[in-house]
Design an enzyme around this catalytic site. Structure first.
Site, PDB file in Angstrom:
ATOM      1  N   GLY A 184      -2.458   9.938  -7.453  1.00 29.63           N
ATOM      2  CA  GLY A 184      -1.837   9.923  -6.218  1.00 29.63           C
ATOM      3  C   GLY A 184      -1.122  11.275  -5.908  1.00 29.63           C
ATOM      4  O   GLY A 184      -0.309  11.545  -5.149  1.00 29.63           O
TER       5      GLY A 184
ATOM      6  N   LYS B  50      -0.666   2.420  -7.978  1.00 27.75           N
ATOM      7  CA  LYS B  50      -0.841   0.734  -7.921  1.00 27.75           C
ATOM      8  C   LYS B  50       0.511   0.228  -8.789  1.00 27.75           C
ATOM      9  O   LYS B  50       0.609   0.799  -9.885  1.00 27.75           O
ATOM     10  CB  LYS B  50      -2.259   0.341  -8.610  1.00 27.75           C
ATOM     11  CG  LYS B  50      -3.213   0.824  -7.839  1.00 27.75           C
ATOM     12  CD  LYS B  50      -4.410   0.828  -8.615  1.00 27.75           C
ATOM     13  CE  LYS B  50      -5.674   1.470  -7.815  1.00 27.75           C
ATOM     14  NZ  LYS B  50      -6.813   1.802  -8.576  1.00 27.75           N
TER      15      LYS B  50
ATOM     16  N   ASN C 113     -14.271   5.691  -9.844  1.00 32.97           N
ATOM     17  CA  ASN C 113     -13.695   6.006 -11.448  1.00 32.97           C
ATOM     18  C   ASN C 113     -14.857   5.489 -12.288  1.00 32.97           C
ATOM     19  O   ASN C 113     -15.255   4.616 -12.218  1.00 32.97           O
ATOM     20  CB  ASN C 113     -12.589   5.301 -11.456  1.00 32.97           C
ATOM     21  CG  ASN C 113     -11.298   5.688 -10.808  1.00 32.97           C
ATOM     22  OD1 ASN C 113     -11.109   6.953 -10.507  1.00 32.97           O
ATOM     23  ND2 ASN C 113     -10.463   4.820 -10.163  1.00 32.97           N
TER      24      ASN C 113
ATOM     25  N   GLU D  39     -12.874   6.893  -3.652  1.00 31.38           N
ATOM     26  CA  GLU D  39     -13.615   7.540  -4.863  1.00 31.38           C
ATOM     27  C   GLU D  39     -14.101   6.848  -5.779  1.00 31.38           C
ATOM     28  O   GLU D  39     -13.915   5.560  -5.493  1.00 31.38           O
ATOM     29  CB  GLU D  39     -12.536   8.358  -5.384  1.00 31.38           C
ATOM     30  CG  GLU D  39     -11.262   7.419  -6.116  1.00 31.38           C
ATOM     31  CD  GLU D  39     -10.308   8.110  -7.025  1.00 31.38           C
ATOM     32  OE1 GLU D  39     -10.692   8.885  -7.582  1.00 31.38           O
ATOM     33  OE2 GLU D  39      -9.428   7.359  -7.264  1.00 31.38           O
TER      34      GLU D  39
ATOM     35  N   LYS E 160      -6.414  16.098   1.005  1.00 27.25           N
ATOM     36  CA  LYS E 160      -6.556  15.593  -0.393  1.00 27.25           C
ATOM     37  C   LYS E 160      -7.040  16.642  -1.397  1.00 27.25           C
ATOM     38  O   LYS E 160      -7.794  17.472  -1.130  1.00 27.25           O
ATOM     39  CB  LYS E 160      -7.237  14.332  -0.451  1.00 27.25           C
ATOM     40  CG  LYS E 160      -6.691  13.281   0.243  1.00 27.25           C
ATOM     41  CD  LYS E 160      -7.685  11.947   0.536  1.00 27.25           C
ATOM     42  CE  LYS E 160      -7.681  11.549  -0.649  1.00 27.25           C
ATOM     43  NZ  LYS E 160      -8.686   9.966  -0.621  1.00 27.25           N
TER      44      LYS E 160
ATOM     45  N   GLU F  50     -14.014   2.740  -5.325  1.00 26.35           N
ATOM     46  CA  GLU F  50     -12.791   2.349  -4.506  1.00 26.35           C
ATOM     47  C   GLU F  50     -12.856   2.529  -2.924  1.00 26.35           C
ATOM     48  O   GLU F  50     -13.440   3.709  -2.658  1.00 26.35           O
ATOM     49  CB  GLU F  50     -11.386   3.338  -4.987  1.00 26.35           C
ATOM     50  CG  GLU F  50     -11.262   3.194  -6.159  1.00 26.35           C
ATOM     51  CD  GLU F  50      -9.798   3.806  -6.670  1.00 26.35           C
ATOM     52  OE1 GLU F  50      -9.324   3.174  -7.703  1.00 26.35           O
ATOM     53  OE2 GLU F  50      -9.415   4.688  -6.223  1.00 26.35           O
TER      54      GLU F  50
ATOM     55  N   ARG G 289     -14.783   5.060 -15.377  1.00 23.11           N
ATOM     56  CA  ARG G 289     -14.279   4.431 -16.704  1.00 23.11           C
ATOM     57  C   ARG G 289     -13.835   3.136 -16.434  1.00 23.11           C
ATOM     58  O   ARG G 289     -13.950   2.862 -15.469  1.00 23.11           O
ATOM     59  CB  ARG G 289     -13.095   5.488 -16.991  1.00 23.11           C
ATOM     60  CG  ARG G 289     -12.151   5.722 -15.897  1.00 23.11           C
ATOM     61  CD  ARG G 289     -10.819   6.078 -16.322  1.00 23.11           C
ATOM     62  NE  ARG G 289      -9.812   6.577 -15.128  1.00 23.11           N
ATOM     63  CZ  ARG G 289      -9.185   5.755 -14.292  1.00 23.11           C
ATOM     64  NH1 ARG G 289      -9.233   4.447 -14.569  1.00 23.11           N
ATOM     65  NH2 ARG G 289      -8.627   6.085 -13.123  1.00 23.11           N
TER      66      ARG G 289
HETATM   67  P1  ADP Z   1      -6.094   9.120  -6.593  1.00 25.13           P
HETATM   68  O1  ADP Z   1      -7.471   9.511  -7.163  1.00 25.13           O
HETATM   69  O2  ADP Z   1      -4.974  10.327  -6.571  1.00 25.13           O
HETATM   70  O3  ADP Z   1      -5.565   7.979  -6.864  1.00 25.13           O
HETATM   71  P2  ADP Z   1      -7.396   8.146  -4.098  1.00 25.13           P
HETATM   72  O4  ADP Z   1      -8.435   8.917  -3.390  1.00 25.13           O
HETATM   73  O5  ADP Z   1      -8.000   7.141  -4.960  1.00 25.13           O
HETATM   74  O6  ADP Z   1      -6.514   9.019  -4.866  1.00 25.13           O
HETATM   75  O7  ADP Z   1      -6.325   7.453  -3.269  1.00 25.13           O
HETATM   76  C1  ADP Z   1      -5.030   6.753  -3.926  1.00 25.13           C
HETATM   77  C2  ADP Z   1      -4.374   6.165  -2.696  1.00 25.13           C
HETATM   78  O8  ADP Z   1      -4.148   7.041  -1.682  1.00 25.13           O
HETATM   79  C3  ADP Z   1      -5.456   5.129  -1.927  1.00 25.13           C
HETATM   80  O9  ADP Z   1      -5.011   3.956  -2.446  1.00 25.13           O
HETATM   81  C4  ADP Z   1      -4.429   4.990  -0.619  1.00 25.13           C
HETATM   82  O10 ADP Z   1      -3.172   4.221  -0.893  1.00 25.13           O
HETATM   83  C5  ADP Z   1      -3.869   6.340  -0.473  1.00 25.13           C
HETATM   84  N1  ADP Z   1      -5.190   7.201   0.562  1.00 25.13           N
HETATM   85  C6  ADP Z   1      -6.107   7.866   0.266  1.00 25.13           C
HETATM   86  N2  ADP Z   1      -7.068   8.316   1.231  1.00 25.13           N
HETATM   87  C7  ADP Z   1      -6.472   7.796   2.275  1.00 25.13           C
HETATM   88  C8  ADP Z   1      -6.700   7.683   3.585  1.00 25.13           C
HETATM   89  N3  ADP Z   1      -7.836   8.477   4.014  1.00 25.13           N
HETATM   90  N4  ADP Z   1      -5.901   6.978   4.449  1.00 25.13           N
HETATM   91  C9  ADP Z   1      -4.832   6.620   4.171  1.00 25.13           C
HETATM   92  N5  ADP Z   1      -4.409   6.429   2.716  1.00 25.13           N
HETATM   93  C10 ADP Z   1      -5.252   6.897   2.116  1.00 25.13           C
END
Ligand code: ADP
Length: 446
Positions: A165, A237, A289, A287, A158, A275, A291
């Site tokens: 996403g 989402k 957010n 993470e 990531k 989250e 805001r």
């Molecule tokens: P962003 O900031 O790009 O939205 P997030 O960290 O909030 O990224 O993750 C967004 C989505 O990605 C999560 O809701 C989930 O669907 C998927 N995701 C993130 N991390 C994981 C993980 N460790 N395992 C499985 N899915 C993940």
């Protein structure tokens, strides 16, 4: 209280903030690009200032132009909305350096939580459980392999600066790891200007559950329950609901209390969302957010609390005025994100809205700036309306939502209304049985 607020955003969220301001007797200044001159928030604002050409970097991200608009209009605060500059700590700092109030948390809190590696470290320090993964950035495959030995495959790479996403790659085995790292690094570099990546265990069937918290400048913090945002496409989402069909009252209260306690220790003020991924009864932080969230209305529907008004009051130095005991969650609420996109292939469908008939009636809310004759510009996010429904329980909420979707007319552009109708007719969704992969696996063409 503030007398005049600049709303540095567009679309449904600009209208949302404007409504909160007008109900509080606060004047609004809409700042907009040339592509948004005829937008509804511009029409309904007390004043408007054009801040640049269509491209976001020249208008909605143009800090000098936004500050000039605040100065010439005599505003005393800036609301950043969602996206654009809302999680930019430098912007929050510059706003206060200019003697204005940034409606949001402290810049240092935005900064820590904006870097996902730092955010995970902070979360652990605050006692929030995280997805097992690397302690910091990963530069080479060898570094990643060492961590992988501990946490096992599959692994997700990531972007530290990630959002929307983007910059995520999955490796199911050692052989896929090197490629996944390279791909994530280059996507992160292209999207965020930083190729820094980290790795964590890729959970195979979690739900995305997030906790809404709100704190003031006096150390009061409460949580306002959860939102289940597991229905996603490409980690974005599509539909959110509260309460989550997967949580019991005890689990909700426990994770909510943990989040509120952590934020109190952090000294956090304003709205925030923590989250988590939730799998086999365990929560894992991904993470925070710092805001307002797109899906905040469903929390408003079940709590009866206007989150934007509270956020403004807190920034103006007023106490929260609600204790945890006074928060009660009533009924069920669902939000459908309606995008101007083809519901089959998700190709954006901007253009002129010829017919517009929004649904109404008991328990229905539409947050949107569109109208008949409105031309959707091609330059921005394709979210054009949020349909929010409230019912006494999930069953009533679902039948009300079905009815509202059937009434909704947005012609002649393509929208994702049909996708939501399809979703509502599936047994798994009706039964509340879905995880973050369900929508892509069962409802969408790959
Ligand atoms: P962003 O900031 O790009 O939205 P997030 O960290 O909030 O990224 O993750 C967004 C989505 O990605 C999560 O809701 C989930 O669907 C998927 N995701 C993130 N991390 C994981 C993980 N460790 N395992 C499985 N899915 C993940």
């Amino acid at each position: 209280m503030f007398k005049k607020i600049v709303i540095a955003n567009r679309g449904d969220v600009a209208i949302r903030v404007q409504r909160a301001c007008h109900e509080m007797g606060i004047k609004t200044v809409a700042v907009h690009s040339t592509a948004d001159s005829s937008a509804m928030n511009v029409r309904l604002a007390d004043e408007s200032v054009c801040i640049g050409p269509p491209k976001s970097k020249d208008s909605y991200l143009n800090i000098p132009a936004i500050l000039s608009a605040a100065s010439i209009s005599g505003a005393d605060a800036i609301h950043p909305g969602v996206g654009f500059l809302s999680e930019n700590p430098a912007f929050a700092q510059i706003v206060s350096d200019h003697g204005l109030t940034f409606i949001g948390p402290k810049p240092e809190h935005i900064k820590v939580m904006g870097d996902k590696i730092e955010a995970k470290k902070m979360a652990l320090e605050l006692g929030i459980p995280c997805v097992p993964g690397s302690d910091g950035a990963i530069r080479t495959t060898d570094e990643a392999l060492l961590v992988a030995k501990d946490i096992g495959f599959p692994i997700i790479v990531k972007a530290a600066a990630g959002g929307g996403g983007k910059g995520m790659q999955i490796a199911f085995s050692e052989t896929e790891l090197s490629n996944a790292i390279k791909l994530a690094q280059s996507e992160a570099e292209a999207s965020f200007g930083s190729g820094e990546v980290y790795i964590e265990r890729y959970l195979s069937n979690p739900r995305h559950i997030e906790i809404q918290i709100i704190g003031d400048k006096f150390g009061n913090v409460v949580h306002l329950g959860e939102r289940d945002c597991s229905l996603q496409r490409r980690h974005q989402k599509i539909l959110e609901e509260t309460p989550s069909p997967a949580l019991t009252k005890k689990v909700r209260n426990d994770i909510g209390a943990l989040a509120a306690t952590a934020m109190k220790k952090f000294g956090y003020e304003s709205l925030g969302t923590i989250e988590f991924l939730y799998e086999n009864g365990e929560f894992y932080f991904i993470e925070m957010n710092t805001r307002l969230q797109v899906e905040h209305p469903i929390t408003e529907m079940v709590t009866g609390i206007d989150l934007v008004q509270k956020q403004i009051q807190i920034s103006a130095g007023e106490p929260l005025g609600i204790s945890q005991d006074e928060v009660s969650l009533k009924g069920h609420s669902i939000e459908c994100r309606i995008n101007a996109e083809d519901p089959e292939n998700f190709i954006p469908s901007p253009g002129k809205i010829v017919d517009y008939h929004p649904p109404g009636g008991f328990g229905i809310r539409i947050d949107s700036g569109i109208y008949a004759g409105y031309e959707i510009p091609p330059h921005y996010d394709s979210l054009i309306a949020k349909l929010i429904v409230h019912g006494q329980n999930r069953e009533q909420c679902l039948s009300r939502l079905q009815r509202a979707l059937d009434e909704f007319v947005i012609g002649n552009i393509k929208t994702t209304i049909a996708l939501h109708q399809k979703l509502l007719s599936t047994k798994n969704f009706i039964d509340g049985e879905y995880d973050i992969h369900w929508l892509e696996k069962h409802l969408l063409k790959q």
